[in-house]
Design a protein around this motif. Structure first.
Motif, mmCIF file in Angstrom:
data_model
loop_
_atom_site.group_PDB
_atom_site.id
_atom_site.type_symbol
_atom_site.label_atom_id
_atom_site.label_comp_id
_atom_site.label_asym_id
_atom_site.label_seq_id
_atom_site.Cartn_x
_atom_site.Cartn_y
_atom_site.Cartn_z
ATOM 1 N N TYR A 1 0.834 -1.196 0.000
ATOM 2 C CA TYR A 1 0.000 0.000 0.000
ATOM 3 C C TYR A 1 0.866 1.243 0.000
ATOM 4 O O TYR A 1 0.593 2.219 -0.683
ATOM 5 C CB TYR A 1 -0.923 -0.018 1.217
ATOM 6 N N LEU B 1 -2.007 0.438 -3.182
ATOM 7 C CA LEU B 1 -2.987 -0.638 -3.341
ATOM 8 C C LEU B 1 -2.593 -1.850 -2.514
ATOM 9 O O LEU B 1 -1.433 -2.234 -2.480
ATOM 10 C CB LEU B 1 -3.074 -1.067 -4.809
ATOM 11 N N PHE C 1 -10.130 -4.694 -2.560
ATOM 12 C CA PHE C 1 -9.010 -3.743 -2.656
ATOM 13 C C PHE C 1 -9.100 -2.693 -1.564
ATOM 14 O O PHE C 1 -10.184 -2.204 -1.228
ATOM 15 C CB PHE C 1 -9.034 -3.007 -4.006
ATOM 16 N N TYR D 1 -7.219 0.993 -1.341
ATOM 17 C CA TYR D 1 -6.461 1.748 -2.317
ATOM 18 C C TYR D 1 -6.456 3.247 -2.019
ATOM 19 O O TYR D 1 -7.283 3.769 -1.280
ATOM 20 C CB TYR D 1 -7.035 1.516 -3.730
#
Length: 199
Positions: free
Chosen positions: A64, A69, A194, A196
């Motif tokens: 991340y 992500l 996800f 993000y």
């Protein structure tokens, strides 16, 4: 001859067992870094347990910081009957009508880490199928064959105290999306989760 066959069968069983346990080890490591309520929201949508999936591509939560992500995509190969059952169930759960954003995804698919779509003036991350699911001749998907189903999205504190590589992420509000992609041609469904950043 029977002895050789038995050894081959046993060796194959060991190989499959090791790869399955490694897959679960990676998934469980990822799960430990994510807020338990959030990972539960993802898992409740899976039709079968993770270890029965055909393939898993994991981006660790630590990425991340580098890529903006973290997440997991789980692909199931289904027979025709099971595919249609799961697809119909997903379409009934979709929070956005299918036709309202199907054309926008191909236009917004420029990010190398994930694709995006616009829903209610918000940018939502979805898997980049051209990259994520077309390696080494395994399973290649194209946008023209796919139906994208958005199940959940929003912002929340996504990471748990177990994220040792990036402890600064604990307590920070992050974007997340949960959904599925159905391939009519291949009778495959990819479930994604996800976390993000769009900055």
């Amino acid at each position: 001859m029977n002895r050789v066959f038995a050894i081959i069968v046993f060796a194959s069983f060991l190989l499959v067992s090791c790869s399955q346990s490694e897959k679960m080890k990676r998934f469980n490591s990822f799960k430990s870094e994510i807020n338990k309520d959030l990972i539960h929201e993802f898992e409740k949508h899976l039709p079968f347990s993770y270890d029965h999936s055909y393939m898993a591509k994991i981006r660790y939560a630590a990425n991340y910081s580098a890529f903006g992500l973290a997440g997991v995509s789980v692909l199931y190969q289904l027979d025709e009957s099971e595919f249609h059952k799961q697809r119909d169930s997903l379409l009934n759960k979709s929070i956005v009508p299918l036709k309202s954003y199907i054309d926008s995804i191909a236009v917004e698919s420029s990010n190398s880490e994930f694709s995006t779509m616009t829903v209610e003036n918000k940018i939502i991350a979805v898997p980049n199928v051209d990259i994520d699911f077309c390696h080494y001749g395994d399973t290649c998907l194209t946008w023209q064959d796919l139906e994208i189903v958005l199940l959940e999205y929003g912002q929340t504190e996504a990471f748990s105290e177990a994220i040792t590589d990036s402890p600064e992420l604990v307590g920070i509000s992050s974007n997340y999306s949960i959904g599925a992609i159905c391939s009519q041609d291949k009778k495959e469904i990819i479930y994604w989760f996800f976390i993000y950043s769009l900055e």
